[in-house]
Write a protein that holds these residues in place. Sequence first.
Motif, PDB file in Angstrom:
ATOM      1  N   GLU A  38       0.838  -1.189   0.000  1.00 36.04           N
ATOM      2  CA  GLU A  38       0.000   0.000   0.000  1.00 36.04           C
ATOM      3  C   GLU A  38       0.876   1.244   0.000  1.00 36.04           C
ATOM      4  O   GLU A  38       2.075   1.190   0.290  1.00 36.04           O
ATOM      5  CB  GLU A  38      -0.919   0.011   1.212  1.00 36.04           C
ATOM      6  N   SER A  39       0.259   2.360  -0.346  1.00 31.69           N
ATOM      7  CA  SER A  39       0.964   3.640  -0.343  1.00 31.69           C
ATOM      8  C   SER A  39      -0.062   4.741  -0.141  1.00 31.69           C
ATOM      9  O   SER A  39      -1.265   4.495  -0.065  1.00 31.69           O
ATOM     10  CB  SER A  39       1.702   3.845  -1.674  1.00 31.69           C
ATOM     11  N   ASP A  40       0.427   5.983  -0.094  1.00 25.49           N
ATOM     12  CA  ASP A  40      -0.480   7.118  -0.006  1.00 25.49           C
ATOM     13  C   ASP A  40      -0.797   7.689  -1.382  1.00 25.49           C
ATOM     14  O   ASP A  40      -1.400   8.763  -1.490  1.00 25.49           O
ATOM     15  CB  ASP A  40       0.111   8.208   0.890  1.00 25.49           C
ATOM     16  N   LEU A  41      -0.393   6.980  -2.433  1.00 29.76           N
ATOM     17  CA  LEU A  41      -0.602   7.454  -3.800  1.00 29.76           C
ATOM     18  C   LEU A  41      -1.954   6.976  -4.338  1.00 29.76           C
ATOM     19  O   LEU A  41      -2.340   5.821  -4.133  1.00 29.76           O
ATOM     20  CB  LEU A  41       0.521   6.953  -4.713  1.00 29.76           C
ATOM     21  N   PRO A  42      -2.663   7.835  -5.061  1.00 28.15           N
ATOM     22  CA  PRO A  42      -4.014   7.493  -5.534  1.00 28.15           C
ATOM     23  C   PRO A  42      -3.987   6.705  -6.845  1.00 28.15           C
ATOM     24  O   PRO A  42      -4.548   7.123  -7.863  1.00 28.15           O
ATOM     25  CB  PRO A  42      -4.663   8.870  -5.722  1.00 28.15           C
ATOM     26  N   HIS A  43      -3.319   5.546  -6.825  1.00 22.46           N
ATOM     27  CA  HIS A  43      -3.231   4.727  -8.033  1.00 22.46           C
ATOM     28  C   HIS A  43      -3.155   3.267  -7.621  1.00 22.46           C
ATOM     29  O   HIS A  43      -2.409   2.906  -6.697  1.00 22.46           O
ATOM     30  CB  HIS A  43      -2.001   5.119  -8.847  1.00 22.46           C
ATOM     31  N   SER A  44      -3.892   2.411  -8.332  1.00 20.80           N
ATOM     32  CA  SER A  44      -3.942   0.997  -7.970  1.00 20.80           C
ATOM     33  C   SER A  44      -2.608   0.294  -8.179  1.00 20.80           C
ATOM     34  O   SER A  44      -2.361  -0.761  -7.591  1.00 20.80           O
ATOM     35  CB  SER A  44      -5.035   0.285  -8.783  1.00 20.80           C
ATOM     36  N   LEU A  45      -1.731   0.844  -9.009  1.00 21.60           N
ATOM     37  CA  LEU A  45      -0.411   0.255  -9.189  1.00 21.60           C
ATOM     38  C   LEU A  45       0.370   0.228  -7.889  1.00 21.60           C
ATOM     39  O   LEU A  45       1.200  -0.658  -7.661  1.00 21.60           O
ATOM     40  CB  LEU A  45       0.366   1.046 -10.255  1.00 21.60           C
ATOM     41  N   PHE A  46       0.102   1.191  -6.997  1.00 19.20           N
ATOM     42  CA  PHE A  46       0.822   1.294  -5.734  1.00 19.20           C
ATOM     43  C   PHE A  46       0.000   0.803  -4.549  1.00 19.20           C
ATOM     44  O   PHE A  46       0.422   0.965  -3.398  1.00 19.20           O
ATOM     45  CB  PHE A  46       1.245   2.744  -5.501  1.00 19.20           C
ATOM     46  N   ASN A  47      -1.145   0.199  -4.822  1.00 23.10           N
ATOM     47  CA  ASN A  47      -2.007  -0.338  -3.768  1.00 23.10           C
ATOM     48  C   ASN A  47      -2.611  -1.629  -4.298  1.00 23.10           C
ATOM     49  O   ASN A  47      -3.518  -1.600  -5.138  1.00 23.10           O
ATOM     50  CB  ASN A  47      -3.112   0.664  -3.408  1.00 23.10           C
ATOM     51  N   PRO A  77      -7.585   4.037  -4.757  1.00 24.11           N
ATOM     52  CA  PRO A  77      -7.902   2.942  -5.682  1.00 24.11           C
ATOM     53  C   PRO A  77      -6.938   1.777  -5.428  1.00 24.11           C
ATOM     54  O   PRO A  77      -5.755   1.989  -5.165  1.00 24.11           O
ATOM     55  CB  PRO A  77      -7.665   3.555  -7.071  1.00 24.11           C
ATOM     56  N   PHE A  78      -7.459   0.562  -5.479  1.00 30.32           N
ATOM     57  CA  PHE A  78      -6.589  -0.592  -5.269  1.00 30.32           C
ATOM     58  C   PHE A  78      -7.031  -1.731  -6.171  1.00 30.32           C
ATOM     59  O   PHE A  78      -8.163  -1.759  -6.679  1.00 30.32           O
ATOM     60  CB  PHE A  78      -6.610  -1.025  -3.796  1.00 30.32           C
TER      61      PHE A  78
END
Length: 262
Positions: A38-47, A77-78
């Motif tokens: 997970e991350s704090d970035l709003p992109h499913s690539l990073f979650n 988004p994940f």
Amino acid sequence: MISTPDIIKQNMIHIMKQMSDSCPRMSFVETPQAIRYESDLPHSLFNRIITYKGLKSDGALNDIATIADHYQSSKRPFSWLIWSHDTEAVELASVLEEQGLKKSGQSPGMSLSLTDWTYEAPSIPNFEIKPIRTSSEFSWFKEIALPAFGLQGETGEVFMQVNESLALGEQAILRHFAGFLDGRPAGVVTAFQDGETIGIYNVATAGEYRRRGIGSALTAHAIREGQAAGGKLAVLQSSEMGVRVYRAMGFSEEVRIDFYMG
């Protein structure tokens, strides 16, 4: 002995573990049931939840709901991956749909044995492949990869930082290559060698240079470099359109990876 589909899965897990370890904005989380990051970035690539097992164990449904809510409550988004060879794949898909996740696509996981492998890439006039070894050379990677993967702003910056940090220095674990046509950057590829397994990632070609065999040439080059370093098996996750190209190189489809979005 580990199966080929599980080798494909493990290569993905290992590269994401390395990327998470190199980026303070990403966290890699492993429990007996789930492997995710997970991350704090709003992109499913990073979650993403890469794998989940133990669906029939006590508390599994609550655990899945808790994981999904963890991402949803922060409006990130994940994606949740389901591997077709897993014994609980069908049941897990139903549970995710009950949680409101939607299937967004499917990616074939493919493998290529490098024992006696040879491949003659199509000849491309005025085409040259170069390794990316310095920070300044990462401008080639940035020019091709970010538009190809639709990564913008802060998300694109972090993507670049992670890929660069893992490719430079004595402990580099990624190998990036750029292809040039008539002296201009036309395509890129990334290789992650995990023991005897070579994972191929980030295959991208600039729009104006597509359908010329550039992706195939770059992939073959990255595999040959890994083969020379002791690689015995190449693995990748293909788009549906890329399957035909990779089959022509000798790859076989081993597993289907369904992507569910939340």
